[in-house]
Structures are given as C-alpha cells and as structure tokens.
Design an enzyme around this catalytic site. Structure first.
Site, PDB file in Angstrom:
ATOM      1  N   ASP A  79     -22.998  24.346 -24.294  1.00  0.00           N
ATOM      2  CA  ASP A  79     -23.421  23.152 -23.574  1.00  0.00           C
ATOM      3  C   ASP A  79     -23.627  23.452 -22.090  1.00  0.00           C
ATOM      4  OD1 ASP A  79     -23.186  21.668 -25.921  1.00  0.00           O
ATOM      5  OD2 ASP A  79     -21.116  21.094 -25.493  1.00  0.00           O
ATOM      6  N   ASP A 117     -15.972  22.336 -29.637  1.00  0.00           N
ATOM      7  CA  ASP A 117     -15.853  22.069 -28.205  1.00  0.00           C
ATOM      8  C   ASP A 117     -14.408  22.286 -27.787  1.00  0.00           C
ATOM      9  OD1 ASP A 117     -18.534  21.387 -27.919  1.00  0.00           O
ATOM     10  OD2 ASP A 117     -18.175  19.265 -28.314  1.00  0.00           O
TER      11      ASP A 117
END
Length: 199
Positions: free
Chosen positions: A172, A158
C-alpha cells in the site's frame, strides 16, 4: 481519454513519441541510436524498483504471518504506531471489503497498463513511480491469488497500524508513494517519454 492517449501514446509509432518518422526521441533532446538504449535503462530501473518493492512486501508479510498473526500487537512507538496482523479483504487501507474480486481485476489491469507504458519509457522519475506502483500492485495481487479464502478472493495481510488511521502494508505504501510521484510529475508537465509540456 485524450490525455491518456497523449501520455501512453502508440508504442510502435514514431509519431507517438513526438519525433519525425524514422527518428526516436529521448529526454535529453537527443535523437537517434542513443534513444533506444536509454529507454531500455529506464525500463530496467522500473523493473528493479518493482522487484525491490515486491520482495520487501512479500518478506514482511511472511514474517508477520509467521510471527505476529494470532499474537498481541507489537508497540513500536507507544500507542502511536503498532505492528498488528490484520487480514483485509478490501482495497488499500481496508475500504470496500465486499468487492474483493473487483479490486483483484483492477490490480491486474494496472499491471497490464504499466507493462504497456514501459515500452515507451524514457523518464527516470516516471520509471521509479511506475516501479513503485507495479511492485505494490503485484504484492497485493499475490495475496489476492494465493491467500484464503480462495483464488482472486484472498485477504491481503496488513500490519502497519498508526493511531487513528487504517492498518496497511508496504505494498500500500509503495502504491501511494508511486501515485503521489505521478501526480507531481504530471503537475510539472513531464511525460513518461521524457517530453516536457509547458501548459
């Protein structure tokens, strides 16, 4: 369960498409030989969107790991938006880090369901929505399989870090956008096979 069966239907059954035996339907109300090519085009859109979402997610993660990991965060909009490399063993936005294997299996199941649903897809908006879901699921599943600490337990990369919000990635984002689009289509009564329900 009945709602899921109505949406997914039985791909090989003419009745599952809402048509009489020996006929096939398409979103424009046309029945006949034109339905199958139109369905194939929608499936092509689904996989094109999925490939695009997957590739940009994969490339972005490769760049983040090579250039940003173990370095100071990069400020994009002051403190409001930063690029910061984080390894996330949980679900989207960092939830449930103790259930990495379960989330891996869920992602794999989502891919299987989308592949099955694609067999009777005649709606362009649904093709885009499912393509975003598929590309995002594949992006994070790739991390689960190939990144440390091990197969099916890998941590997802991330890097998008808004202020006062969880760190996330492009996979995401694709999953969330696809999910929102599916909710909107469901509220409108539009099914993947192109039929519209006025409930």
């Amino acid at each position: 369960m009945a709602e899921a069966e109505r949406i997914i239907g039985t791909p090989d059954s003419p009745e599952g498409d809402g048509a009489e035996p020996g006929q096939s339907s398409c979103p424009d109300g046309q029945v006949g030989e034109g339905a199958r090519p139109r369905g194939k085009r929608r499936v092509a859109v689904l996989f094109a969107v999925a490939v695009f979402a997957y590739v940009i997610d994969l490339v972005s993660k490769l760049i983040v790991v090579a250039k940003l990991e173990h370095h100071a965060p990069i400020e994009i909009i002051g403190d409001w938006l930063k690029f910061e490399a984080i390894r996330n063993a949980g679900a989207a936005f960092g939830f449930g880090e103790a259930f990495t294997v379960i989330f891996t299996l869920i992602a794999a199941a989502v891919i299987v369901v989308i592949a099955r649903l694609a067999r009777k897809l005649y709606s362009l908006p649904w093709a885009i929505a499912l393509g975003l879901l598929l590309g995002g699921a594949l992006g994070n599943l790739t991390d689960r399989i190939f990144r440390s600490p091990g197969v099916f337990e890998g941590a997802v990369v991330d890097f998008i870090a808004p202020k006062h919000f969880a760190v996330f990635n492009l996979a995401d984002s694709a999953i969330v956008c696809g999910g929102i689009l599916i909710v909107l289509l469901s509220f409108k009564g539009l099914d993947p096979d192109g039929t519209v329900h006025k409930d």
